[in-house]
Motif scaffolding. Structure first.
Motif, PDB file in Angstrom:
ATOM      1  N   UNK A   1       0.777  -1.301   0.131  1.00  0.00           N
ATOM      2  CA  UNK A   1       0.110   0.037   0.001  1.00  0.00           C
ATOM      3  C   UNK A   1       0.934   1.289   0.160  1.00  0.00           C
ATOM      4  N   UNK A   2       2.152   1.085   0.653  1.00  0.00           N
ATOM      5  CA  UNK A   2       2.872   2.308   0.690  1.00  0.00           C
ATOM      6  C   UNK A   2       3.391   2.669  -0.760  1.00  0.00           C
ATOM      7  N   UNK A   3       4.088   1.625  -1.305  1.00  0.00           N
ATOM      8  CA  UNK A   3       4.398   1.666  -2.547  1.00  0.00           C
ATOM      9  C   UNK A   3       3.676   2.342  -3.673  1.00  0.00           C
ATOM     10  N   UNK A   4       2.482   1.685  -3.452  1.00  0.00           N
ATOM     11  CA  UNK A   4       1.130   1.945  -4.343  1.00  0.00           C
ATOM     12  C   UNK A   4       0.695   3.790  -4.180  1.00  0.00           C
ATOM     13  N   UNK A   5       0.639   3.967  -2.940  1.00  0.00           N
ATOM     14  CA  UNK A   5       0.387   5.202  -2.666  1.00  0.00           C
ATOM     15  C   UNK A   5       1.522   6.165  -3.120  1.00  0.00           C
ATOM     16  N   UNK A   6       2.812   5.909  -3.001  1.00  0.00           N
ATOM     17  CA  UNK A   6       3.837   6.757  -3.395  1.00  0.00           C
ATOM     18  C   UNK A   6       4.012   6.808  -5.102  1.00  0.00           C
ATOM     19  N   UNK A   7       3.295   5.839  -5.654  1.00  0.00           N
ATOM     20  CA  UNK A   7       3.527   5.945  -7.033  1.00  0.00           C
ATOM     21  C   UNK A   7       2.357   6.847  -7.546  1.00  0.00           C
ATOM     22  N   UNK A   8       1.278   6.723  -6.954  1.00  0.00           N
ATOM     23  CA  UNK A   8       0.031   7.385  -7.443  1.00  0.00           C
ATOM     24  C   UNK A   8       0.163   8.929  -7.050  1.00  0.00           C
ATOM     25  N   UNK A   9       0.732   9.162  -5.966  1.00  0.00           N
ATOM     26  CA  UNK A   9       0.813  10.572  -5.531  1.00  0.00           C
ATOM     27  C   UNK A   9       2.191  11.375  -6.094  1.00  0.00           C
ATOM     28  N   UNK A  10       3.127  10.528  -6.760  1.00  0.00           N
ATOM     29  CA  UNK A  10       4.487  10.986  -7.127  1.00  0.00           C
ATOM     30  C   UNK A  10       5.020  11.686  -6.056  1.00  0.00           C
ATOM     31  N   UNK A  11       5.216  10.520  -4.887  1.00  0.00           N
ATOM     32  CA  UNK A  11       5.970  11.093  -3.619  1.00  0.00           C
ATOM     33  C   UNK A  11       7.621  11.352  -3.836  1.00  0.00           C
ATOM     34  N   UNK A  12       8.033  12.101  -3.255  1.00  0.00           N
ATOM     35  CA  UNK A  12       9.345  12.649  -3.513  1.00  0.00           C
ATOM     36  C   UNK A  12      10.412  11.737  -2.395  1.00  0.00           C
ATOM     37  N   UNK A  13       9.865  11.764  -1.336  1.00  0.00           N
ATOM     38  CA  UNK A  13      10.107  11.163   0.020  1.00  0.00           C
ATOM     39  C   UNK A  13       9.405  10.283   0.717  1.00  0.00           C
ATOM     40  N   UNK A  14       9.800   9.208   1.219  1.00  0.00           N
ATOM     41  CA  UNK A  14       9.039   8.285   2.174  1.00  0.00           C
ATOM     42  C   UNK A  14       9.817   8.584   3.467  1.00  0.00           C
ATOM     43  N   UNK A  15       9.065   8.821   4.733  1.00  0.00           N
ATOM     44  CA  UNK A  15       9.754   8.890   5.877  1.00  0.00           C
ATOM     45  C   UNK A  15       9.340   7.915   6.894  1.00  0.00           C
ATOM     46  N   UNK A  16      10.104   6.935   7.307  1.00  0.00           N
ATOM     47  CA  UNK A  16       9.637   5.800   8.135  1.00  0.00           C
ATOM     48  C   UNK A  16      10.467   5.749   9.386  1.00  0.00           C
ATOM     49  N   UNK A  17       9.972   5.082  10.468  1.00  0.00           N
ATOM     50  CA  UNK A  17      10.764   4.877  11.571  1.00  0.00           C
ATOM     51  C   UNK A  17      11.256   3.491  11.434  1.00  0.00           C
ATOM     52  N   UNK A  18      12.523   3.271  12.173  1.00  0.00           N
ATOM     53  CA  UNK A  18      13.052   1.999  12.522  1.00  0.00           C
ATOM     54  C   UNK A  18      12.057   1.184  13.264  1.00  0.00           C
ATOM     55  N   UNK A  19      12.137  -0.140  13.177  1.00  0.00           N
ATOM     56  CA  UNK A  19      11.415  -1.034  14.257  1.00  0.00           C
ATOM     57  C   UNK A  19      12.269  -1.510  15.415  1.00  0.00           C
ATOM     58  N   UNK A  20      11.603  -1.706  16.417  1.00  0.00           N
ATOM     59  CA  UNK A  20      12.354  -1.846  17.796  1.00  0.00           C
ATOM     60  C   UNK A  20      12.634  -3.439  17.835  1.00  0.00           C
ATOM     61  N   UNK A  21      12.144  -4.316  16.992  1.00  0.00           N
ATOM     62  CA  UNK A  21      12.567  -5.614  16.915  1.00  0.00           C
ATOM     63  C   UNK A  21      13.705  -5.847  16.876  1.00  0.00           C
ATOM     64  N   UNK A  22      14.260  -7.135  17.228  1.00  0.00           N
ATOM     65  CA  UNK A  22      15.613  -7.505  17.078  1.00  0.00           C
ATOM     66  C   UNK A  22      15.606  -8.470  15.846  1.00  0.00           C
TER      67      UNK A  22
END
Length: 143
Positions: free
Chosen positions: A89-110
């Motif tokens: 869904x993130x990839x699809x939305x990024x393409x649809x909206x012509x996104x320049x930057x995706x900002x995400x947070x690291x996971x806390x899992x090991x």
């Protein structure tokens, strides 16, 4: 000149909200347009999706997005909620909206993939734009 569009996927955790603070620290007001996104992965039980579960998930997603939008009230912000596999869904939305930057947070899992999160790894591999990964312990510097 078109403003750069930033996509910020959040899951409602305190950790995911760090992305919002990061964007506010890095990009001045008025310099970017922001889409804050929440994706709920649906779990099928005996190939049935319970309608109440969907309604609850939508309401929770809406609450998460409204809280995030409030944090970003000085920015031009849209919210978007979807059901599906988060990375897809993130990839699809990024393409649809012509996104320049995706900002995400690291996971806390090991573990290696868990270090930045399997969704994040998947997005990094497939994105056609810049993906910025915010550390868990990101704190705003006082200027």
């Amino acid at each position: 000149m078109n403003k750069r569009k930033i996509l910020i996927p959040i899951d409602g955790s305190e950790r995911s909200m760090h992305s919002l603070e990061f964007v506010k620290e890095i990009f001045p007001k008025g310099s970017v347009d922001i889409i804050i996104m929440n994706v709920k992965e649906l779990v099928l039980i005996n190939e049935m999706i319970v309608a109440d579960e969907i309604k609850l998930a939508q309401e929770l997603g809406k609450d998460i997005l409204e809280a995030a939008k409030e944090k970003m009230k000085d920015y031009k912000t849209e919210t978007y909620f979807a059901f599906g596999y988060p990375a897809d869904e993130i990839i699809k939305k990024a393409k649809e909206e012509n996104i320049g930057i995706i900002v995400m947070t690291k996971s806390t899992k090991k573990g290696l993939t868990r270090m930045i999160g399997s969704v994040t790894v998947n997005v990094v591999k497939r994105a056609k734009c810049i993906v910025m990964i915010v550390p868990n312990d990101f704190t705003i510097s006082i200027r």
